[in-house]
Design a protein around this motif. Structure first.
Motif, PDB file in Angstrom:
ATOM      1  N   PRO A 289     -40.746  -7.392 -54.083  1.00  0.00           N
ATOM      2  CA  PRO A 289     -41.371  -6.119 -53.756  1.00  0.00           C
ATOM      3  C   PRO A 289     -40.283  -5.032 -53.677  1.00  0.00           C
ATOM      4  CG  PRO A 289     -41.262  -7.536 -51.826  1.00  0.00           C
ATOM      5  CD  PRO A 289     -40.608  -8.287 -52.945  1.00  0.00           C
ATOM      6  N   LEU A 290     -40.222  -4.193 -54.696  1.00  0.00           N
ATOM      7  CA  LEU A 290     -39.190  -3.156 -54.720  1.00  0.00           C
ATOM      8  C   LEU A 290     -39.657  -1.971 -53.894  1.00  0.00           C
ATOM      9  CD1 LEU A 290     -38.219  -3.334 -58.499  1.00  0.00           C
ATOM     10  CD2 LEU A 290     -37.347  -4.673 -56.581  1.00  0.00           C
ATOM     11  N   ALA A 291     -38.892  -1.668 -52.855  1.00  0.00           N
ATOM     12  CA  ALA A 291     -39.355  -0.645 -51.921  1.00  0.00           C
ATOM     13  C   ALA A 291     -38.221   0.289 -51.529  1.00  0.00           C
ATOM     14  CB  ALA A 291     -39.918  -1.317 -50.668  1.00  0.00           C
ATOM     15  N   PRO A 292     -38.558   1.564 -51.289  1.00  0.00           N
ATOM     16  CA  PRO A 292     -37.553   2.488 -50.724  1.00  0.00           C
ATOM     17  C   PRO A 292     -37.279   2.086 -49.278  1.00  0.00           C
ATOM     18  CG  PRO A 292     -39.414   3.678 -51.687  1.00  0.00           C
ATOM     19  CD  PRO A 292     -39.818   2.245 -51.583  1.00  0.00           C
ATOM     20  N   SER A 293     -36.159   2.554 -48.743  1.00  0.00           N
ATOM     21  CA  SER A 293     -35.872   2.227 -47.348  1.00  0.00           C
ATOM     22  C   SER A 293     -35.161   3.380 -46.657  1.00  0.00           C
ATOM     23  CB  SER A 293     -35.010   0.961 -47.264  1.00  0.00           C
ATOM     24  OG  SER A 293     -33.914   1.059 -48.137  1.00  0.00           O
ATOM     25  N   VAL A 294     -35.276   3.370 -45.311  1.00  0.00           N
ATOM     26  CA  VAL A 294     -34.579   4.350 -44.470  1.00  0.00           C
ATOM     27  C   VAL A 294     -33.853   3.580 -43.370  1.00  0.00           C
ATOM     28  CG1 VAL A 294     -36.212   6.205 -44.940  1.00  0.00           C
ATOM     29  CG2 VAL A 294     -36.612   4.675 -43.005  1.00  0.00           C
ATOM     30  N   ARG A 295     -33.028   4.288 -42.600  1.00  0.00           N
ATOM     31  CA  ARG A 295     -32.274   3.645 -41.522  1.00  0.00           C
ATOM     32  C   ARG A 295     -33.160   3.291 -40.329  1.00  0.00           C
ATOM     33  NH1 ARG A 295     -28.789   7.299 -43.194  1.00  0.00           N
ATOM     34  NH2 ARG A 295     -29.756   8.943 -41.989  1.00  0.00           N
ATOM     35  N   HIS A 296     -32.760   2.268 -39.589  1.00  0.00           N
ATOM     36  CA  HIS A 296     -33.375   2.004 -38.292  1.00  0.00           C
ATOM     37  C   HIS A 296     -33.169   3.206 -37.378  1.00  0.00           C
ATOM     38  CE1 HIS A 296     -33.557  -2.690 -37.959  1.00  0.00           C
ATOM     39  NE2 HIS A 296     -34.461  -2.201 -38.777  1.00  0.00           N
ATOM     40  N   GLY A 297     -34.080   3.376 -36.442  1.00  0.00           N
ATOM     41  CA  GLY A 297     -33.819   4.295 -35.355  1.00  0.00           C
ATOM     42  C   GLY A 297     -34.321   5.714 -35.549  1.00  0.00           C
ATOM     43  N   ASP A 298     -35.117   5.975 -36.581  1.00  0.00           N
ATOM     44  CA  ASP A 298     -35.715   7.302 -36.727  1.00  0.00           C
ATOM     45  C   ASP A 298     -37.143   7.130 -37.231  1.00  0.00           C
ATOM     46  OD1 ASP A 298     -36.449   9.879 -37.139  1.00  0.00           O
ATOM     47  OD2 ASP A 298     -34.578  10.492 -38.113  1.00  0.00           O
ATOM     48  N   ASP A 299     -38.060   6.897 -36.278  1.00  0.00           N
ATOM     49  CA  ASP A 299     -39.442   6.577 -36.642  1.00  0.00           C
ATOM     50  C   ASP A 299     -40.138   7.715 -37.362  1.00  0.00           C
ATOM     51  OD1 ASP A 299     -39.051   4.172 -35.529  1.00  0.00           O
ATOM     52  OD2 ASP A 299     -40.121   4.568 -33.661  1.00  0.00           O
ATOM     53  N   GLN A 300     -39.822   8.958 -36.987  1.00  0.00           N
ATOM     54  CA  GLN A 300     -40.494  10.096 -37.612  1.00  0.00           C
ATOM     55  C   GLN A 300     -40.186  10.145 -39.107  1.00  0.00           C
ATOM     56  OE1 GLN A 300     -38.897  13.921 -36.962  1.00  0.00           O
ATOM     57  NE2 GLN A 300     -40.815  15.009 -37.334  1.00  0.00           N
ATOM     58  N   TRP A 301     -38.914   9.956 -39.413  1.00  0.00           N
ATOM     59  CA  TRP A 301     -38.489   9.998 -40.818  1.00  0.00           C
ATOM     60  C   TRP A 301     -39.119   8.847 -41.606  1.00  0.00           C
ATOM     61  CZ3 TRP A 301     -37.077  13.356 -44.046  1.00  0.00           C
ATOM     62  CH2 TRP A 301     -36.417  13.005 -45.227  1.00  0.00           C
ATOM     63  N   PHE A 302     -39.152   7.663 -40.973  1.00  0.00           N
ATOM     64  CA  PHE A 302     -39.794   6.484 -41.553  1.00  0.00           C
ATOM     65  C   PHE A 302     -41.246   6.823 -41.912  1.00  0.00           C
ATOM     66  CE2 PHE A 302     -41.304   1.927 -40.404  1.00  0.00           C
ATOM     67  CZ  PHE A 302     -41.198   1.520 -41.722  1.00  0.00           C
ATOM     68  N   ASP A 303     -41.971   7.473 -40.947  1.00  0.00           N
ATOM     69  CA  ASP A 303     -43.367   7.853 -41.175  1.00  0.00           C
ATOM     70  C   ASP A 303     -43.502   8.814 -42.354  1.00  0.00           C
ATOM     71  OD1 ASP A 303     -44.214   6.325 -39.084  1.00  0.00           O
ATOM     72  OD2 ASP A 303     -44.229   7.960 -37.618  1.00  0.00           O
ATOM     73  N   ILE A 304     -42.600   9.789 -42.412  1.00  0.00           N
ATOM     74  CA  ILE A 304     -42.707  10.812 -43.458  1.00  0.00           C
ATOM     75  C   ILE A 304     -42.592  10.179 -44.846  1.00  0.00           C
ATOM     76  CG2 ILE A 304     -41.495  12.782 -44.502  1.00  0.00           C
ATOM     77  CD1 ILE A 304     -40.867  13.721 -41.654  1.00  0.00           C
ATOM     78  N   VAL A 305     -41.595   9.304 -45.016  1.00  0.00           N
ATOM     79  CA  VAL A 305     -41.409   8.674 -46.328  1.00  0.00           C
ATOM     80  C   VAL A 305     -42.599   7.785 -46.665  1.00  0.00           C
ATOM     81  CG1 VAL A 305     -39.921   7.182 -47.718  1.00  0.00           C
ATOM     82  CG2 VAL A 305     -38.896   8.784 -46.094  1.00  0.00           C
ATOM     83  N   LYS A 306     -43.039   6.999 -45.647  1.00  0.00           N
ATOM     84  CA  LYS A 306     -44.173   6.099 -45.842  1.00  0.00           C
ATOM     85  C   LYS A 306     -45.410   6.866 -46.309  1.00  0.00           C
ATOM     86  CE  LYS A 306     -44.916   4.011 -41.969  1.00  0.00           C
ATOM     87  NZ  LYS A 306     -44.943   3.102 -40.800  1.00  0.00           N
ATOM     88  N   TRP A 307     -45.754   7.948 -45.587  1.00  0.00           N
ATOM     89  CA  TRP A 307     -47.000   8.648 -45.878  1.00  0.00           C
ATOM     90  C   TRP A 307     -46.893   9.504 -47.133  1.00  0.00           C
ATOM     91  CZ3 TRP A 307     -51.645   7.378 -44.390  1.00  0.00           C
ATOM     92  CH2 TRP A 307     -51.736   6.473 -43.326  1.00  0.00           C
ATOM     93  N   THR A 308     -45.691   9.900 -47.491  1.00  0.00           N
ATOM     94  CA  THR A 308     -45.538  10.587 -48.776  1.00  0.00           C
ATOM     95  C   THR A 308     -45.923   9.644 -49.910  1.00  0.00           C
ATOM     96  OG1 THR A 308     -43.733  11.901 -47.875  1.00  0.00           O
ATOM     97  CG2 THR A 308     -43.887  11.759 -50.264  1.00  0.00           C
TER      98      THR A 308
END
Lengths: 393, 341
Positions: free
Chosen positions: B226-245
Motif C-alpha cells: 500500500p503506497l501511501a504519503p506520510s507525515v511526522r508523528h506529533g502533529d494531528d492537525q497536519w495529519f488530518d489535513i493531508v488525510k482529508w485532502t
C-alpha cells in the motif's frame, strides 16, 4: 606560581602570555565539549519527541534480506549484526587485494615514468594522467558496464577448461572442497613464513660476526614448498574439487569472482596506483644522484645499488604519502554501493532502511572505518619509524 | 589555535541553525514559509518525475499539489525535494519536508518505530518480477537459482528474500543503490529478473528497456504494497489535513465532481454531501483549520482521484495500468473515502 618570575615580565596577571594561553585553551576545550554535549543531547531529545526507536537492540533481530556475496556463511535468516559484519569483511576483502595490486602496479608505473625508454616513459605518463584525473565513481561505472555488457550470458559463457567459465555473472572456477588437509597446509605456510624470517635474522647475525652470509634462498624455498606440502599430506592429501556447472539460470558450485567485486577492485587499484606511481617517482628522484654515483664508484653492482642505497632512502620519502593513499583506497571502497557490491556501507544502509535507526547505523559505519583506518595508520607509522634514520634528530 | 576556534564557531553556528528549523505545528510553519515542502521520488514516470518543461508530474506529486491547494488555495505553492529511497524517511523525520509523497510502502515499523503517520494509500501496489521473454519463464515459482536485480533501501529486498525462502528456492540478489544503475544492470543481462512494485516495473518496462515487447511481468504478486504519503508523528492537525485532502479527491470521483464541472456543481448542487465537500455549506474547513473552499480548490486545481490516475498512470499513459484495486469501493476497488460531515 612557585617558579620565580619565569615568563612573567612583571605584567599583570591577565596580560601574562602563559596565563592567556591556558585560558584560551580552557575556553576552546569547554566550547568543544559543550558543542558535542549539545549535539548529543539535542539528537536524543529530538528522537524521543518524534518517538523514533533508539538503541542497538535491532542488531540481534533477523535481517531478512539477501547479500550477493559473503566471506562467511550468511542467509536472510541471520541477524542484522551478522549482515553488518558480512559487509565489513567484504570491505576488508576488496581493501586488502586493492592495496596489494595498487602498490605493485604503482611501483612498476612509477619506475617506468623514469625510464630512459621514450615509449615506456610516455605510456606511463598517459596512464597516470588519465587515471588520476577521472573521478573514481565514473571509472567504477565504466568497468562495471564494460564487464556486464561485453561478457556473454551464462548460457553462452566463455569456457576455458572444464569448470572455468567467464560470463556476465562473473568468473567461475573450481575450488578445493575444504578439508582438514587444507587447514594443515595453511598452517604449514604460516610456519614457513616464520621460518624464513628466522633464517634471515640468523643470516644477518652470522654475516655481522664472520663477514660471510650463509645461503638463505635454498632453505627458504624448501621451507616455503615443503612445510605446506607436509601439512597437506598429514591431513590425508585431499584432492576433491568443487567444479562449477551450469544448472538452470546460473552456475552452481566452485568459487566466484563477481562482476561487482572485479569492477570495484579494478577501479580502486588502477585509480590508486596512478597516485602511488607519482609518490614512488618522487621518492626515487628525492635521492640525490651523487648517492648512486658514489655507490657505483665503490664497485657495487646495479642491483645492490638499488637495494642498499636507493630503496632505503626512497622509502623514507615514500611511506608517509603512501599511507594516505592506502587510507584513501579503504575509504573510497564505500563507493561500492553504486555498483552493487555489498560492502559495509551497502549492508549498513539497508539495515538502516529496514530498522529506521539511522543514527546508530551511521555511527557504526563511522566507527568501523575509523578503526580500520587507524589500524592502517598505526602499522604504517610503525613501519615508517622502523626504516627512518636513527639518532638523526 | 585561531583556525580551530574559527572552525568550532562555524560548526556551532551551522548546527544551531539546523536544529532550530523544526518547531511548532506544521500548518503554521507551512503558512509562514508560504510554500509546502514535499519529498518525492527522484524520477519515476507516472508517480513523480519532472516533465520536459521541468514541472513535476505524477500521482504522488498530485497529493502535494492538492495539499497546497487546500492550504493556500494555490496548487503551485509547492517545493519538490527529490529523495532517494534511503534519504526519504530521515528527510521527513528531521523536518526537511512537510509531507513524504514518494511511493512509500505503509508498514508497521515505519508507522511506529520510525516516527511516521501514514495517510490513506494513494496507490495499492504489489511486488512482481520483470523478466526477458528469452528466459522462457512463465511463473515466479520457476525462478529457483535466478539472479535478481533489486534496488537497495526498499521493502522489496525483504519481500524478495522472504518469497524465495518460503518457496525453498535459491536466490542471488544483486542490490544496487540508484534506480538508473539497477535498470542498466538488468538491461545488460547482469540479472535474470528484476523485482520491484508492479507499477514501477510497468514504468521501467515502458520507459527504460530498449524493446518493451521482449520483456514480461510475471503474473505472481508476492507482497502487499500500500503506497501511501506520510507525515511526522506529533502533529494531528497536519495529519488530518493531508488525510482529508486525499479523501476530497476520492470523494470527488465518487460524486462525479471533476475539475471541469466543479463550478457548475457548486452552484447547482442539492446533495448535502457535495455541498459540504465544496464548502457551499460551511463548517468542514473550519474543523480542519483551513479555508472553507479547501475541497473546491483541491478538485478545481488538481482534479479528482480518477483524473489524477488517468493522467499519470492510466491505460492512456505509457504505464498502461488498470484501476484494479485502485477503483472506487463501489466498483470493486479499495478507494473508500469516509463521509465528509
Amino acid at each position: 606560581m612557585t617558579e620565580p618570575n619565569k615568563g612573567r615580565s612583571g605584567a599583570s596577571f591577565f596580560n601574562d602570555v602563559r596565563v592567556r594561553g591556558i585560558i584560551a585553551q580552557i575556553v576552546v576545550l569547554g566550547l568543544f565539549v559543550g558543542l558535542i554535549g549539545y549535539l548529543v543531547s539535542n539528537t536524543i531529545h529530538n528522537l524521543e519527541v518524534r518517538q523514533i526507536a533508539t538503541g542497538l537492540g535491532f542488531l540481534s533481530r533477523e535481517a531478512g534480506f539477501d547479500v550477493s556475496e559473503s566471506v562467511i556463511s550468511y542467509t536472510p535468516a541471520d541477524t542484522f549484526g551478522r549482515v553488518i559484519i558480512v559487509g565489513l569483511l567484504n570491505t576488508l576483502k576488496v581493501a586488502v587485494f586493492g592495496v596489494v595490486i595498487a602498490t605493485v602496479l604503482g611501483t612498476v608505473i612509477g619506475v617506468s615514468r623514469l625510464s630512459s625508454n621514450w615509449l615506456v616513459a610516455r605510456l606511463a605518463t598517459v596512464y597516470v594522467e588519465g587515471l588520476r584525473n577521472i573521478p573514481l565513481l565514473l571509472q567504477l561505472f565504466f568497468w562495471y558496464a564494460l564487464i556486464t555488457v561485453s561478457l556473454p550470458s551464462p548460457r553462452q559463457a566463455h569456457k576455458f577448461a572444464e569448470g572455468w567459465f567467464l560470463s556476465n555473472r562473473g568468473f567461475k572456477f573450481p575450488w578445493p572442497v575444504w578439508e582438514h588437509g587444507h587447514t594443515l597446509g595453511v598452517i604449514g605456510l604460516l610456519a614457513a613464513v616464520i621460518a624464513i624470517y628466522l633464517l634471515g635474522r640468523r643470516a644477518n647475525r652470522v654475516q655481522a660476526e664472520t663477514g660471510n652470509r650463509p645461503n638463505v634462498l635454498i632453505p627458504g624455498l624448501a621451507a616455503l614448498i615443503g612445510l605446506p606440502t607436509v601439512g597437506w599430506l598429514i591431513g590425508g592429501a585431499p584432492t576433491a574439487f568443487d567444479v562449477p556447472a551450469l544448472t538452470g539460470f546460473n552456475f552452481s558450485g566452485g568459487a566466484l569472482i563477481s562482476p561487482e567485486f572485479a569492477a570495484l577492485l579494478l577501479g580502486l587499484s588502477l585509480y590508486t596506483s596512478s597516485f602511488i606511481a607519482e609518490i614512488v617517482r618522487g621518492g626515487i628522484i628525492a635521492v640525490p644522484w651523487g648517492q648512486t654515483e658514489a655507490a657505483v664508484a665503490l664497485g657495487l653492482r646495479r642491483g645492490l645499488v638499488v637495494r642498499l642505497i636507493l630503496l632505503p632512502q626512497a622509502l623514507r620519502v615514500v611511506i608517509p604519502p603512501l599511507t594516505s593513499q592506502y587510507l584513501n583506497l579503504v575509504k573510497n571502497s564505500s563507493l561500492a554501493v553504486a555498483i552493487g557490491y555489498p560492502d559495509l556501507v551497502g549492508t549498513a544502509n539497508t539495515t538502516i532502511n529496514q530498522t529506521g535507526q539511522a543514527v546508530e547505523g551511521v555511527a557504526m559505519i563511522m566507527l568501523a572505518y575509523l578503526t580500520v583506518s587507524l589500524t592502517i595508520s598505526a602499522f604504517m607509522n610503525w613501519y615508517n619509524g622502523h626504516i627512518s634514520l636513527r639518532g638523526g634528530r | 589555535m585561531k583556525r580551530f576556534l574559527l572552525a568550532a564557531t562555524a560548526v556551532a553556528t551551522v548546527s544551531l541553525a539546523a536544529t532550530s528549523a523544526f518547531a511548532g505545528p506544521t500548518l503554521d510553519a507551512v503558512k509562514k514559509r508560504g510554500e509546502l515542502v514535499c519529498g518525492v521520488h527522484t524520477g519515476l514516470a507516472g508517480f513523480s518525475a519532472p516533465d520536459d518543461k521541468g514541472n513535476w508530474k505524477g500521482l504522488d506529486v498530485d497529493v502535494c499539489r492538492a495539499v497546497a491547494a487546500a492550504v493556500f488555495g494555490d496548487d503551485k505553492k509547492v517545493k519538490f525535494v527529490p529523495l532517494s529511497a534511503q534519504q526519504r524517511l530521515t528527510a521527513l523525520q528531521s523536518g526537511e519536508v512537510d509531507i513524504l509523497s514518494r511511493n512509500t510502502t505503509w508498514t508497521l515499523t515505519r508507522d511506529t518505530a520510525n516516527g511516521l503517520n501514514f495517510t490513506p494509500p494513494n496507490y495499492y501496489d504489489g511486488q512482481g518480477f520483470l523478466v526477458t521473454k528469452k528466459l522462457g519463464v512463465k511463473s515466479a515459482k520457476e525462478l529457483n537459482g535466478a539472479t535478481v536485480c533489486v534496488q537497495t533501501g526498499t521493502t522489496t529486498e525483504q519481500n524478495l528474500a522472504d518469497y524465495f525462502r518460503a518457496n525453498n528456492m535459491k536466490l542471488n540478489a544483486v542490490t544496487i543503490e540508484k534506480l538508473e544503475e539497477v535498470n542498466a544492470a538488468y538491461v545488460a543481462g547482469r540479472c535474470d529478473a528484476y523485482t520491484s512494485d508492479a507499477s514501477q516495473l510497468a514504468s521501467i518496462r515502458a520507459n527504460d528497456v530498449p524493446t518493451p515487447d521482449d520483456h514480461i511481468i510475471l503474473p505472481e504478486i508476492i507482497s502487499k504494497e500500500p503506497l501511501a504519503p506520510s507525515v511526522r508523528h506529533g502533529d494531528d492537525q497536519w495529519f488530518d489535513i493531508v488525510k482529508w485532502t486525499q479523501y476530497a479527491m476520492v470523494s470527488g470521483e465518487e460524486y462525479g465532481i471533476t475539475s471541469a464541472n466543479v463550478d457548475d456543481v457548486a452552484k447547482t448542487a442539492t446533495d448535502p454531501n457535495v455541498k459540504r465537500l465544496l464548502g457551499v455549506t460551511p463548517g468542514m474547513g473550519a474543523a480542519l483549520g483551513l479555508d472553507e473552499k479547501w475541497g473546491y480548490n483541491v478538485i478545481k486545481q488538481v482534479g479528482n482521484y480518477s483524473e489524477s490516475f488517468e493522467a499519470n498512470v492510466g491505460p492512456k499513459t505509457p504505464l498502461k495500468l488498470e484501476r484494479g484495486l485502485n477503483a472506487q469501493w463501489n466498483k470493486g476497488g479499495l478507494m473508500y473515502a469516509p463521509p465528509v460531515r
